[in-house]
Structure formats: C-alpha cells, structure tokens
Write a protein that holds these residues in place. Sequence first.
Motif, PDB file in Angstrom:
ATOM      1  N   CYS A 138       0.785  -1.240   0.000  1.00 23.81           N
ATOM      2  CA  CYS A 138       0.000   0.000   0.000  1.00 23.81           C
ATOM      3  C   CYS A 138       0.814   1.286   0.000  1.00 23.81           C
ATOM      4  O   CYS A 138       0.296   2.317  -0.432  1.00 23.81           O
ATOM      5  N   LEU A 139       2.018   1.260   0.499  1.00 19.82           N
ATOM      6  CA  LEU A 139       2.800   2.500   0.506  1.00 19.82           C
ATOM      7  C   LEU A 139       3.298   2.804  -0.899  1.00 19.82           C
ATOM      8  O   LEU A 139       3.882   1.932  -1.554  1.00 19.82           O
ATOM      9  N   PRO A 140       3.094   4.017  -1.372  1.00 24.53           N
ATOM     10  CA  PRO A 140       3.556   4.336  -2.726  1.00 24.53           C
ATOM     11  C   PRO A 140       5.077   4.430  -2.784  1.00 24.53           C
ATOM     12  O   PRO A 140       5.730   4.826  -1.820  1.00 24.53           O
ATOM     13  N   LEU A 141       5.604   4.041  -3.928  1.00 23.36           N
ATOM     14  CA  LEU A 141       7.043   4.180  -4.155  1.00 23.36           C
ATOM     15  C   LEU A 141       7.332   5.643  -4.450  1.00 23.36           C
ATOM     16  O   LEU A 141       6.718   6.243  -5.329  1.00 23.36           O
ATOM     17  N   GLN A 142       8.248   6.228  -3.700  1.00 25.63           N
ATOM     18  CA  GLN A 142       8.573   7.633  -3.898  1.00 25.63           C
ATOM     19  C   GLN A 142      10.041   7.764  -4.260  1.00 25.63           C
ATOM     20  O   GLN A 142      10.912   7.384  -3.490  1.00 25.63           O
ATOM     21  N   ARG A 143      10.259   8.298  -5.441  1.00 22.50           N
ATOM     22  CA  ARG A 143      11.626   8.555  -5.866  1.00 22.50           C
ATOM     23  C   ARG A 143      12.084   9.862  -5.253  1.00 22.50           C
ATOM     24  O   ARG A 143      11.326  10.830  -5.229  1.00 22.50           O
ATOM     25  N   PRO A 144      13.317   9.903  -4.779  1.00 27.55           N
ATOM     26  CA  PRO A 144      13.808  11.165  -4.231  1.00 27.55           C
ATOM     27  C   PRO A 144      13.952  12.196  -5.341  1.00 27.55           C
ATOM     28  O   PRO A 144      14.359  11.878  -6.453  1.00 27.55           O
ATOM     29  N   ASP A 145      13.575  13.404  -5.014  1.00 24.90           N
ATOM     30  CA  ASP A 145      13.681  14.486  -5.980  1.00 24.90           C
ATOM     31  C   ASP A 145      15.155  14.847  -6.143  1.00 24.90           C
ATOM     32  O   ASP A 145      15.870  15.009  -5.149  1.00 24.90           O
ATOM     33  N   PRO A 146      15.640  14.962  -7.387  1.00 29.02           N
ATOM     34  CA  PRO A 146      17.057  15.291  -7.574  1.00 29.02           C
ATOM     35  C   PRO A 146      17.425  16.649  -6.989  1.00 29.02           C
ATOM     36  O   PRO A 146      18.572  16.892  -6.649  1.00 29.02           O
ATOM     37  N   LYS A 147      16.454  17.528  -6.843  1.00 29.60           N
ATOM     38  CA  LYS A 147      16.727  18.853  -6.289  1.00 29.60           C
ATOM     39  C   LYS A 147      16.595  18.872  -4.769  1.00 29.60           C
ATOM     40  O   LYS A 147      16.830  19.892  -4.143  1.00 29.60           O
ATOM     41  N   GLY A 148      16.209  17.747  -4.187  1.00 28.56           N
ATOM     42  CA  GLY A 148      16.103  17.656  -2.740  1.00 28.56           C
ATOM     43  C   GLY A 148      14.777  18.148  -2.187  1.00 28.56           C
ATOM     44  O   GLY A 148      14.626  18.291  -0.983  1.00 28.56           O
ATOM     45  N   LYS A 149      13.825  18.425  -3.042  1.00 29.83           N
ATOM     46  CA  LYS A 149      12.526  18.912  -2.583  1.00 29.83           C
ATOM     47  C   LYS A 149      11.651  17.735  -2.199  1.00 29.83           C
ATOM     48  O   LYS A 149      11.711  16.674  -2.788  1.00 29.83           O
ATOM     49  N   ARG A 150      10.804  17.960  -1.214  1.00 32.80           N
ATOM     50  CA  ARG A 150       9.848  16.942  -0.810  1.00 32.80           C
ATOM     51  C   ARG A 150       8.532  17.188  -1.519  1.00 32.80           C
ATOM     52  O   ARG A 150       8.110  18.325  -1.676  1.00 32.80           O
ATOM     53  N   PRO A 151       7.858  16.117  -1.907  1.00 30.88           N
ATOM     54  CA  PRO A 151       6.566  16.298  -2.556  1.00 30.88           C
ATOM     55  C   PRO A 151       5.522  16.791  -1.550  1.00 30.88           C
ATOM     56  O   PRO A 151       5.568  16.462  -0.365  1.00 30.88           O
ATOM     57  N   MET A 152       4.588  17.578  -2.053  1.00 30.12           N
ATOM     58  CA  MET A 152       3.512  18.086  -1.214  1.00 30.12           C
ATOM     59  C   MET A 152       2.540  16.945  -0.923  1.00 30.12           C
ATOM     60  O   MET A 152       2.149  16.210  -1.814  1.00 30.12           O
TER      61      MET A 152
END
Length: 191
Positions: free
Chosen positions: A97-111
Amino acid sequence: MASARLRKAFRYPDDSSDDERGREELDEEEQERVIDRLKALNEKRNSEYSIVFAAIPLFSSYAFVASILSGSSGLYERCLSLFGILSLLATAYTMRCLPLQRPDPKGKRPMTRSNTIVRVQRYLLPLNAVMCVLLALIYASQSTTESRLGIQPITYLVPGAMFATVLVARQVMLSVDLKTLENLRYEYKGA
C-alpha cells in the motif's frame, strides 16, 4: 578450372551504408509507443512484485498465530507473538500500500495532504524497524538450550528478515527509472 570468389570490401561497423543491418531512427510517435510500452511493463512487474512480497509476510505470520491461540503459552509469549504478527502485517502493508517515492534530484519533498493515514504511513517504517530490533534482541537474549518459550526463539528473527527483504525489493523496484529514458528522447527531423 578454379572457382572464382568475389570479395567484399571491408567496412568498419560505423561506416554508413545502406545494408539491412542498419538501424532506423525512431520518430516521435514510435518513441512514445516504446516508452509507453516500457512504462506499462514496469508497472505490471511492480504490481506483481508488490503482491508476492506482501503475501510472503502474511504467510509467515502463521508461525506466531499458534502461540497466541495456544492455551499453554503465557502472557509474555503472547505479547511477543503479537509484536511479531503486527510487524509482519506492517511489512505486508508497506509493500502493498505504501507508494514508491523517488527522491527528488533537487532535494525537494513532494507536497502531501496532512491526514491520519499519511501520518501513520510516515511512522510505520520506523515503528516496524523498532519492533524488528526488539524481537531480534529477545532472540539474542534467549539461550537456545534453555528456552522458556513454547515457540522457537529463532522465529523472532522472521519479522526482521521479511522487513529487510521488502525494503530491498522496494529499492529494486525504484531502481527502474524511465524518467531518464524520457529525457533522452530526441526530436526527429525528417524530410
């Protein structure tokens, strides 16, 4: 009479020639089809992996169910078995159930929305890790020759092994990144 053989001139592999073995460049539509097909294949494989790696911890929880249902086991053993089951259920939930989250190359966290489910999902991995470490410490503290528990102490390593396996599987699933392939697309400049 001796047979005459025709010789072909040697050409380097990068020589441009009009032979059949040459590769044609893909136009924009063909590129889109290839990328879409690869995305669909990747999503299908990820779905299959998430089902399989969620089912394994669920089946492994059977090792602890007998201890909870047994009338001869004490409260201590039942609590440890309950921790094992909760850890395995959390591991299965993490995989499925947990979505796969790729790290943002710019270091920003998704909203993200702030609700109870998001907060539970944020703390699920650390809590599961703590439960696995606790069960591993209990295994380490039990002597193999003198076990006061009805269940084998090595069983308490199962949740940690399943949790580590699921984390590795999630990393492997994240390693396929089609975003770089999309960035390599070129614009076909035809006649």
